[in-house]
Scaffold this active site. Sequence first.
Site, short mmCIF file in Angstrom:
data_model
loop_
_atom_site.label_atom_id
_atom_site.label_comp_id
_atom_site.label_asym_id
_atom_site.label_seq_id
_atom_site.Cartn_x
_atom_site.Cartn_y
_atom_site.Cartn_z
N LYS A 28 0.85 -1.19 0.00
CA LYS A 28 0.00 0.00 0.00
C LYS A 28 0.89 1.25 0.00
O LYS A 28 2.02 1.19 0.49
CB LYS A 28 -0.90 0.00 1.24
CG LYS A 28 -1.72 -1.25 1.45
CD LYS A 28 -2.84 -1.38 0.44
CE LYS A 28 -3.69 -2.62 0.76
NZ LYS A 28 -4.82 -2.77 -0.18
N HIS B 252 -6.53 -13.28 -7.68
CA HIS B 252 -7.36 -12.28 -6.99
C HIS B 252 -8.77 -12.33 -7.58
O HIS B 252 -8.93 -12.58 -8.78
CB HIS B 252 -6.77 -10.88 -7.14
CG HIS B 252 -7.32 -9.91 -6.14
ND1 HIS B 252 -8.58 -9.37 -6.27
CD2 HIS B 252 -6.80 -9.40 -4.99
CE1 HIS B 252 -8.81 -8.56 -5.24
NE2 HIS B 252 -7.75 -8.56 -4.45
#
EC number: 4.1.1.39
Length: 480
Positions: A175, A294
Site C-alpha cells: 500500500k 485475486h
Amino acid sequence: MSPQTETKASVGFKAGVKDYKLTYYTPQYKPLDTDILAAFRVTPQPGVPSEEAGAAVAAESSTGTWTTVWTDGLTSLDRYKGRCYHIDPVPGEENQYICYVAYPLDLFEEGSVTNMFTSIVGNVFGFKALRALRLEDLRVPISYIKTFQGPPHGIQVERDKLNKYGRPLLGCTIKPKLGLSAKNYGRAVYECLRGGLDFTKDDENVNSQPFMRWRDRFLFCAEALFKSQAETGEIKGHYLNATAGTCEEMMKRAVFARELGAPIVMHDYLTGGFTANTTLAHYCRDNGLLLHIHRAMHAVIDMQKNHGMQFRVLAKALRLSGGDHIHAGTVVGKLEGERDITLGFVDLLRDDHTEIDPDRGIYFTQSWVSTPGVLPVASGGIHVWHMPALTEIFGDDSVLQFGGGTLGHPWGNAPGAVANRVALEACVQARNEGRDLAREGATIIREASKWSPELAAACEVWKEIKFEFPAVDILDKKKS
C-alpha cells in the site's frame, strides 16, 4: 419416447408458444453421474408457478427458446435439453425456491469454464418471468473435471517449493495500492520480506500505469526478493500481477517474471476472464510458476443473496480453470463473509471430496479426484489481534495476508512484518500445545507481546479496531 420430447418426426411441427414446464420440468428424472447439476435460487414474478419458473431456467440455459421452432425436429431434445428435476421452497421466504437443474455433459466444451458459464449463467439471468435468479452451487462430474488441468501445482507442491510446513503462510499487499514509483514499491517489498513475511503482493489494480510500468516494478521487486532471501535464508515470493489488456500482453509479463526467476505470478481472474486465466495456468504449470488469483469484481456477482452467483460456484470454477491461491474473505476482517458459508467454499477449494452440508451452504456432493487443491487467502482489514481467529478458522493450509496490518505499523514496514510473524508463530505454538485459540486468543497475543516490542506496538495501535457488520449473504433459516 419421453412425453417431454416433441419433434417434427414424431408428432409433426406445431408453431406457437407453449409452457416451458411441458418440456423442461421432469420430476421423474434421475440425474446421471455425468450430468452437471445446478442449484438455482429462483424468485418468480407474481403469478408464475415455481414449476414454470424452474423449467424456464432449464430451457433458457440449454436448448429452449421462447417459441417452438421447426429445427427442433432435426435433433433429439431428450438428449440435449436441461431438466428441472426437483424444486424445494426456501424456508422463511414466501415466493422463493431452490430449483435443481441437470445438464447433459454433451452441452459443454471440454476444458472450458468460459463455455460452461456462457450456457448456465448466460442470458437466463435477464429473463423477464423471474424477479431474481441466483446460482447457489454446481456439481461438476468427474468425467468433466478430468478435461481440465486445474491448479498449476497445488498445496503440497507449493509447500515443497517454499520448504515451509506446519503453519499458514504470511503475506502483505503493498500500500498505497496506486501511486508509488517502482523503486519505492520495491523498497516496501524488501522491508516486508526481510521482516519475516513469506509473500508480498501487487494489489489487484496494479497493472502498468504511468507512475509505475510493469517491467520496472518486476525488476525492483525481483531485486527485493533475492536480497531478502539472502539475508533471511528463507524462500520468498512477490505476486507479480500479470493481468493485462490482452492475453498476449499478459503472457509477455508472465514470461518476463519467469526469466527473472520469480516463483509466483498473479492474475485477476474475473476481470481478466476465464479464457485468459486458463491460458496462464497452463503456462505456469509448464514453467514452474505458482499462480496467485485475486477475485476482484466478485462482490458485483456474489454479494446479494437473491441474485447473481454464490462465491462457492466461482471457487469451483477457479479450481477448474487453475490457480494455486485465491482470496476467500476473512470472516473477521473488513470484507463480506459469513463464517459457515466461508468455511464451506474453503473446503471446496482444498479438499478432495466434500459431502452435501446445508449448514455450510453446500448443495451437492463433489469429488475432485486428482485435481490439486487451492490455498484460500484471508485478506482485507486484518491485524495482529485477528491472528488467533484466523489461525483457528483457516488452519495451516492458507495464506494470511496483512496489508495495512503490516504497513500501518508505527515503526515501519519491517517491524510490522515482525509483529505479524511473531503473532502467527505464537498462535501456532499455542495451538500445538493444545490451547483453545478461540477462547484464549487475546491472552496468547498479550503473552507474546511481552518479548516482542514490535508486536506490543502493533497491539496498541489496533486494539480498538473491529469490523462488526452483519453479513449480507447468510444461510437460509432451517425448517422447524
